[in-house]
Design a protein around this motif. Structure first.
Motif, PDB file in Angstrom:
ATOM      1  N   ALA B 113      36.832  -8.021  16.067  1.00 32.89           N
ATOM      2  CA  ALA B 113      35.930  -8.486  17.124  1.00 32.89           C
ATOM      3  C   ALA B 113      36.527  -8.274  18.507  1.00 32.89           C
ATOM      4  O   ALA B 113      37.524  -8.896  18.846  1.00 32.89           O
ATOM      5  N   THR B 114      35.897  -7.401  19.283  1.00 27.03           N
ATOM      6  CA  THR B 114      36.366  -7.139  20.639  1.00 27.03           C
ATOM      7  C   THR B 114      35.193  -7.136  21.620  1.00 27.03           C
ATOM      8  O   THR B 114      34.262  -6.369  21.441  1.00 27.03           O
ATOM      9  N   PRO B 115      35.240  -7.990  22.644  1.00 30.12           N
ATOM     10  CA  PRO B 115      34.209  -7.884  23.683  1.00 30.12           C
ATOM     11  C   PRO B 115      34.447  -6.594  24.481  1.00 30.12           C
ATOM     12  O   PRO B 115      35.599  -6.193  24.649  1.00 30.12           O
ATOM     13  N   ILE B 116      33.390  -5.977  24.934  1.00 33.35           N
ATOM     14  CA  ILE B 116      33.552  -4.709  25.667  1.00 33.35           C
ATOM     15  C   ILE B 116      34.463  -4.934  26.875  1.00 33.35           C
ATOM     16  O   ILE B 116      35.378  -4.164  27.134  1.00 33.35           O
ATOM     17  N   LEU B 117      34.193  -6.027  27.600  1.00 36.50           N
ATOM     18  CA  LEU B 117      34.934  -6.293  28.839  1.00 36.50           C
ATOM     19  C   LEU B 117      36.443  -6.374  28.590  1.00 36.50           C
ATOM     20  O   LEU B 117      37.232  -6.026  29.458  1.00 36.50           O
ATOM     21  N   ALA B 136      38.400  -0.743  16.233  1.00 25.32           N
ATOM     22  CA  ALA B 136      38.004  -2.089  16.657  1.00 25.32           C
ATOM     23  C   ALA B 136      36.485  -2.178  16.672  1.00 25.32           C
ATOM     24  O   ALA B 136      35.807  -1.303  17.215  1.00 25.32           O
ATOM     25  N   LEU B 137      35.968  -3.233  16.062  1.00 19.75           N
ATOM     26  CA  LEU B 137      34.524  -3.470  16.110  1.00 19.75           C
ATOM     27  C   LEU B 137      34.178  -4.154  17.436  1.00 19.75           C
ATOM     28  O   LEU B 137      34.959  -4.945  17.950  1.00 19.75           O
ATOM     29  N   THR B 138      33.008  -3.823  17.960  1.00 21.67           N
ATOM     30  CA  THR B 138      32.633  -4.267  19.301  1.00 21.67           C
ATOM     31  C   THR B 138      31.551  -5.340  19.222  1.00 21.67           C
ATOM     32  O   THR B 138      30.573  -5.195  18.479  1.00 21.67           O
ATOM     33  N   LEU B 139      31.721  -6.404  19.995  1.00 23.49           N
ATOM     34  CA  LEU B 139      30.798  -7.545  19.946  1.00 23.49           C
ATOM     35  C   LEU B 139      29.535  -7.285  20.766  1.00 23.49           C
ATOM     36  O   LEU B 139      29.603  -6.905  21.937  1.00 23.49           O
ATOM     37  N   PHE B 140      28.376  -7.514  20.155  1.00 24.47           N
ATOM     38  CA  PHE B 140      27.104  -7.312  20.855  1.00 24.47           C
ATOM     39  C   PHE B 140      26.155  -8.511  20.744  1.00 24.47           C
ATOM     40  O   PHE B 140      25.089  -8.505  21.342  1.00 24.47           O
ATOM     41  N   GLY B 141      26.521  -9.543  19.984  1.00 19.50           N
ATOM     42  CA  GLY B 141      25.543 -10.546  19.558  1.00 19.50           C
ATOM     43  C   GLY B 141      25.049 -11.530  20.601  1.00 19.50           C
ATOM     44  O   GLY B 141      24.013 -12.156  20.414  1.00 19.50           O
ATOM     45  N   SER B 142      25.791 -11.710  21.704  1.00 15.55           N
ATOM     46  CA  SER B 142      25.314 -12.632  22.739  1.00 15.55           C
ATOM     47  C   SER B 142      25.294 -11.932  24.093  1.00 15.55           C
ATOM     48  O   SER B 142      25.410 -12.567  25.138  1.00 15.55           O
ATOM     49  N   ASN B 143      25.122 -10.643  24.051  1.00 20.88           N
ATOM     50  CA  ASN B 143      25.212  -9.799  25.239  1.00 20.88           C
ATOM     51  C   ASN B 143      23.872  -9.807  25.996  1.00 20.88           C
ATOM     52  O   ASN B 143      22.812  -9.628  25.400  1.00 20.88           O
ATOM     53  N   TRP B 144      23.936 -10.026  27.317  1.00 18.11           N
ATOM     54  CA  TRP B 144      22.697 -10.135  28.115  1.00 18.11           C
ATOM     55  C   TRP B 144      21.831  -8.878  28.013  1.00 18.11           C
ATOM     56  O   TRP B 144      20.622  -8.955  27.879  1.00 18.11           O
ATOM     57  N   GLU B 336      28.719 -11.556  28.006  1.00 18.15           N
ATOM     58  CA  GLU B 336      28.906 -10.904  26.707  1.00 18.15           C
ATOM     59  C   GLU B 336      29.151 -11.840  25.526  1.00 18.15           C
ATOM     60  O   GLU B 336      28.536 -11.687  24.493  1.00 18.15           O
ATOM     61  N   GLU B 337      30.048 -12.781  25.653  1.00 18.29           N
ATOM     62  CA  GLU B 337      30.488 -13.490  24.454  1.00 18.29           C
ATOM     63  C   GLU B 337      31.146 -14.802  24.821  1.00 18.29           C
ATOM     64  O   GLU B 337      31.318 -15.118  26.001  1.00 18.29           O
ATOM     65  N   SER B 338      31.549 -15.517  23.802  1.00 19.94           N
ATOM     66  CA  SER B 338      32.499 -16.606  23.977  1.00 19.94           C
ATOM     67  C   SER B 338      33.424 -16.546  22.771  1.00 19.94           C
ATOM     68  O   SER B 338      33.167 -15.791  21.840  1.00 19.94           O
ATOM     69  N   SER B 339      34.503 -17.306  22.788  1.00 21.16           N
ATOM     70  CA  SER B 339      35.431 -17.230  21.665  1.00 21.16           C
ATOM     71  C   SER B 339      36.352 -18.433  21.691  1.00 21.16           C
ATOM     72  O   SER B 339      36.440 -19.136  22.700  1.00 21.16           O
ATOM     73  N   GLY B 340      37.037 -18.657  20.587  1.00 23.30           N
ATOM     74  CA  GLY B 340      37.961 -19.778  20.527  1.00 23.30           C
ATOM     75  C   GLY B 340      39.071 -19.536  19.528  1.00 23.30           C
ATOM     76  O   GLY B 340      38.953 -18.685  18.643  1.00 23.30           O
ATOM     77  N   VAL B 341      40.165 -20.279  19.698  1.00 19.37           N
ATOM     78  CA  VAL B 341      41.319 -20.189  18.795  1.00 19.37           C
ATOM     79  C   VAL B 341      41.825 -21.609  18.508  1.00 19.37           C
ATOM     80  O   VAL B 341      42.053 -22.377  19.440  1.00 19.37           O
ATOM     81  N   VAL B 342      41.971 -21.938  17.243  1.00 19.46           N
ATOM     82  CA  VAL B 342      42.488 -23.253  16.843  1.00 19.46           C
ATOM     83  C   VAL B 342      43.428 -23.080  15.640  1.00 19.46           C
ATOM     84  O   VAL B 342      43.029 -22.487  14.642  1.00 19.46           O
TER      85      VAL B 342
END
Lengths: 439, 568
Positions: B113-117, B136-144, B336-342
């Motif tokens: 998962a990689t955001p384009i930015l 690398a796969l590119t994230l598109f799912g929450s992209n404006w 584009e996206e959001s993300s988190g790490v825990v």
């Protein structure tokens, strides 16, 4: 190079804002005009006094020499040392940082960055609590509430407010400054405070207490908060807590006012907890205001290479990290390092006095475009091309976004990366020679 | 190079444990070759392993390293004359990533998962990972831009954007994570189901998924859409899974492959209404996959011990942090996206964790066709990839599963069907799930098989498949899988008995899809507007420069080009 050329959308390699909308006019191999940059950035891109030649100190005086002589002497110093320190890295490219880490592995050095005297406590805070952050564009497009705590972007990051924060307009923030609440928390009324809706003046060294009081108020435990905390009335704190909870999207930017006041990393730990808890009521993010343009980048490179973002000791042949033990100042204060390389930073001006004095007692290699107080005590001085003006490369903005630095003009000087390769090759050559001699 | 006398498993070419010699010439499999001889007599030989879903590079992984010095201190190994130092367990440094995959016999791994930015950062790390080939796969799912094209029902512009985004990110395929949820999280919200409206954009997750699936097929991309479902990680979410899969049944694939690859299925096969009555719905999901052919999945197996969860599903990570009171990193990416790490620890005696462990195994054992399910741990979400040998041996040994079950929370047999599953996978199944199927699902023609012209990536394990009983001797099998006898990458022995011998740089695959110029022109007007108003950087500084892919391998796709030959 005599024809005038216009470089559009160049990246400014001054501060952590890494503004990438700079137009630069080049003619006759020189930068003639800089548009859109702030005074700080423009002054850097236009250029000023440089170290003219590599130098080696002989009988107390720095004497000009060839680059190869300087590389060989630098390599010799690193090889002779039991535990050399390689410090700086904030004002050069990630590519230079990568070569530096390789060299540190090769000679068993301690590799540390300027974060150690800057946002090092923030890094330790993040190790305790994590970092709930966002890119700067997210703040620009969404934030209706912004807190600047212990930082003064109006003077240190002049275009921050217009491009990313207080005054920026975006999709959900079409009114820009008018649609936002700006709160400044500081010990004095800075220029940033003058542009704020609310300035909260706190007693120096009381950040931790004030954050704790806010956490209690946000959690609905205001009954336990005394009438005054850190010079701020309970009413003002309750007001601030209510504002934060009511935000649609809030952002906290913090600076050295909180990382280097009493409490240090505990202040950051507490602020990160406050922001995590605020997310139960509203959307909130937090971000350190990184100073030098690539101090964030070297932390990233060091983390993916060694597992740790600063203060990494390679003396054991493997990365070892223990801030308080392996940080540059600790090492120097204990007299635990016997040579130093200072690159893309001015250690002498920024270190505590006793640590700077410790530097004066050991051989120092300086790699920098400019003369500064570190030059005065250096054994070897190697001038370099200015990354982002005379050399390409990568830098990371304060929000962790990587950008490509452009080369605007040619330089007669080698880049930091080329210098480090030169030293590395000399280290390998000298080591081989010695092995052959012994055989 | 000649690899002599191995017992070869190359299911893509119909070879299931035959004794034969293999030849590698100039880095590729060949009919004949000379040179170095590898003695593999009687030993298990497979193509180099392919990991289609692993978090190996980029901002999320590095955030994991920075916030977890405790993790970095584990697995530390010194520099050698060949290797840079290694650190970390769940979030290893870049060098350890390459060495550890190579030791296990893997030669290819794809960042999930990689955001384009932020793709520049991902490629900086990928370039530092030695030995293995990657993408690398590119994230598109929450992209404006995606959501606006879907809202306007402008599929050709959407396809143009996907092609442009893949090129800008030097990305390999379309990754969709909790579609719409990343945007909602921009104001602290989430979407609750596939028909929920994304705030401010007037589209639903269902529309985003369908739109991107269609665009993916319009572009003839080598890989299908790669989907992380909405409601992932929540009790009762198997209904969302089935609903989402049903959405895509009528879409025609442009190549001989699935329409959708569902990633880390384990996290989306949950029954119950809360953690209290939480139970496995793996049998329902497996049944669906057994009766439909448009979808594939990977396991996302969870193992007990330390993990670091990292995902573009940011609301999920906030939930994880609140649930475990652990430290929390979040990173929203403009437009584009959001993300988190825990960080996370999974416990045997915690019922939920124990059921999760069982669900992953149930899925792999109940899905009949191994071409439909890949062995993964969603590294390092379920467990770091170094534990693949543990997963493989669990799949191959009922006694091992039973022994493990005996150490778990007593309710596991009631909440899952695992105890009653007798199936034990064989080496053909394993070769498919770790080699042939991931390569086919990703659309990598030269990977995952040993036919002439394929990449010269071969693994020899110190196991005699004709003698060893994987069911009984699982400890022996696990040991052999952890350190291949030989890992050969492009005709070079990179690892021997766990010792790294060579560190050639791997290639980075990306997909360059052509679109009609008129669509690209219409798209550029939108993008210029977005960069002028909303992005915090300039359009001209956005795309990843070639300097970041020193060993790039572009795969062409898109409308005007001839369809590529199908994978075997």
């Amino acid at each position: 190079m005599s024809e005038a050329t216009l470089i559009k959308d160049a990246v400014c390699s001054f501060c952590g804002c890494l503004c990438d909308d700079i137009d630069v006019e080049v003619e006759g191999g020189k930068v003639q005009r800089v548009k859109h940059a702030c005074r700080l950035g423009s002054s850097k891109i236009m250029g000023h006094g440089r170290i003219e030649s590599p130098m080696i100190r002989k009988e107390g005086v720095l004497v000009a020499c060839s680059f190869q002589e300087a590389y060989d002497r630098a390599a010799q110093i690193l090889l002779m040392a039991n535990k050399p320190l390689m410090y700086g890295w904030a004002s050069t490219s990630c590519e230079a940082g990568k070569k530096g880490i390789l060299l540190a592995e090769e000679v068993g050095a301690v590799f540390d960055t300027t974060a150690t005297v800057c946002h090092g406590p923030s890094v330790i805070g993040i190790e305790e609590k994590g970092l709930p952050g966002a890119t700067l564009g997210q703040v620009k497009n969404r934030a209706d509430t912004i807190v600047f705590w212990g930082c003064n972007p109006a003077e240190a990051h002049p275009r921050h407010s217009l491009r990313y924060s207080s005054n920026a307009c975006g999709r959900f923030t079409p009114q820009g400054r008018k649609g936002r609440k700006i709160i400044v928390v500081d010990v004095r009324e800075t220029r940033t405070a003058k542009n704020a809706d609310k300035f909260i003046s706190i007693t120096p060294g009381c950040d931790y207490e004030v954050i704790s009081a806010l956490r209690m108020l946000v959690a609905g435990k205001g009954d336990n908060v005394p009438e005054e905390v850190g010079g701020v009335s309970k009413a003002d704190l309750a007001d601030l807590a209510a504002t934060l909870k009511a935000a649609k999207f809030g952002a906290v930017f913090f600076g050295l006012g909180i990382t280097h006041s009493r409490g240090r990393y505990k202040n950051i730990d507490n602020a990160l907890s406050l922001v995590a808890e605020l997310n139960q009521h509203s959307k909130f993010v937090i971000m350190p205001m990184r100073g030098h343009y690539n101090v964030g980048g070297i932390g990233q490179v060091l983390a993916w290479s060694s597992g740790y973002p600063m203060s990494v000791d390679f003396a054991r042949g493997m990365p070892y990290f223990n801030p308080g033990e392996t940080a540059a100042c600790d090492l120097l204060a204990r007299g635990d390092t016997d040579a130093a390389m200072v690159i893309a930073a001015d250690a002498v001006s920024n270190f505590p006095r006793t640590t700077a004095q410790a530097l004066a007692k050991i051989p120092v290699i300086q790699i920098d475009p400019y003369e500064n107080p570190t030059t005065l005590l250096s054994e070897v001085v190697i001038p370099c091309a200015i990354a982002g003006v005379e050399a390409e490369g990568t830098a990371y903005r304060m929000d962790g976004l990587a950008l490509r630095l452009r080369k605007m003009v040619d330089s007669g000087f080698p880049s930091d990366e080329e210098i480090l390769i030169g030293i590395l090759e000399s280290v390998q050559k000298q080591r081989l020679l010695k092995a052959n001699e012994e055989a | 190079m000649i690899i002599k006398g191995g017992i070869v498993y190359d299911p893509a070419n119909g070879i299931y444990g035959e004794e034969m010699d293999l030849f590698v010439d100039q880095g590729r499999m060949a009919e004949q070759a000379k040179g170095e001889e590898i003695d593999a007599r009687g030993l298990l030989v497979m193509p180099g392993g392919v990991d289609a879903h692993s978090h190996i590079a980029g901002k999320k992984v590095n955030t994991g390293r920075i916030m977890r010095p405790d993790d970095s201190r584990q697995g530390t190994q010194s520099r050698t004359s060949v290797c840079r130092p290694s650190t970390g367990y769940t979030v290893p440094n870049c060098y350890a990533m390459g060495y550890r995959y190579a030791r296990m016999g893997y030669t290819t791994a794809f960042e999930a998962a990689t955001p384009i930015l932020e793709a520049r950062h991902t490629h900086e790390e990928l370039a530092e990972i030695p030995i293995i080939d990657k993408g690398a796969l590119t994230l598109f799912g929450s992209n404006w831009q995606v959501m606006e094209c879907v809202r306007d029902k402008d599929l050709s512009k959407l396809a143009a954007y996907v092609a442009w985004g893949l090129r800008a990110a030097r990305g390999y395929g379309v990754k969709i994570v909790n579609p719409g949820g990343g945007e909602a999280w921009g104001f602290g919200g989430n979407v609750k189901g596939i028909n929920d409206t994304v705030p401010g954009f007037d589209v639903t997750p269902a529309e985003i998924i369908r739109g991107l699936a269609k665009a993916n097929e319009m572009l003839h991309l080598p890989h299908s859409i790669h989907l992380h479902f909405n409601n992932l990680g929540k009790p009762g979410n198997y209904t969302t899974a089935i609903e989402t899969l049903d959405l895509l049944r009528d879409i025609k694939p442009s190549r001989m492959r699935q329409i959708v690859h569902v990633t880390h299925m384990q996290f989306s096969a949950y029954g119950g209404t809360s953690w209290r009555d939480f139970e496995s719905k793996a049998p329902v999901i497996a049944d669906y996959f057994n009766n439909h052919n448009h979808a594939t999945m990977d396991m996302g197996q969870l193992l007990f011990g330390s993990a670091t969860t990292m995902t573009a599903d940011a609301p999920l990570e906030y939930g994880n942090a609140r649930l475990t009171h652990n430290k929390w990193s979040n990173h929203d990416i403009e437009l584009e996206e959001s993300s988190g790490v825990v960080p996370m620890t999974y416990f045997r005696k915690m019922l939920v964790n124990a059921v999760q462990w069982a669900i992953g195994l149930e899925l792999a054992l109940l899905v009949k066709d191994p071409w439909k399910i890949l062995m993964t741990t969603d590294s390092p979400n379920g467990s770091p990839f170094v534990n693949y040998p543990e997963v493989i041996t669990l799949l191959m040994s009922k006694p091992k599963r039973d022994a493990e079950m005996a150490t778990l929370h007593e309710q596991v047999p009631k909440r899952t069907t695992l105890a009653g599953i007798e199936r034990e996978l064989d080496w053909t199944d394993i070769a498919i799930m770790t080699r042939a199927a991931p390569a086919r699902i990703l659309g990598l023609q030269d990977k995952g098989h040993l036919g002439t012209g394929a990449d010269g990536d071969v693994t020899v394990y110190n196991l005699r498949p004709e003698e060893v009983d994987a069911s009984q001797d699982h400890a022996l099998v696990k040991k052999a899988l952890a350190n291949a006898l030989y890992t050969i990458k492009g005709g070079v022995v990179v690892s021997k008995e766990g010792q790294i011998l060579a560190t050639p740089p791997g290639r980075t695959f990306w997909v360059d899809a052509a679109v009609p110029p008129a669509d690209a022109d219409r798209l550029m007007l939108d993008l210029e507007d977005k960069f002028a108003k909303y992005y915090s950087i300039q359009l001209s500084n956005y795309a990843v420069q070639d300097a970041y892919l020193p060993h790039a391998k572009a795969i062409r796709a898109g409308l005007p080009v001839e369809p590529l030959p199908e994978v075997a």
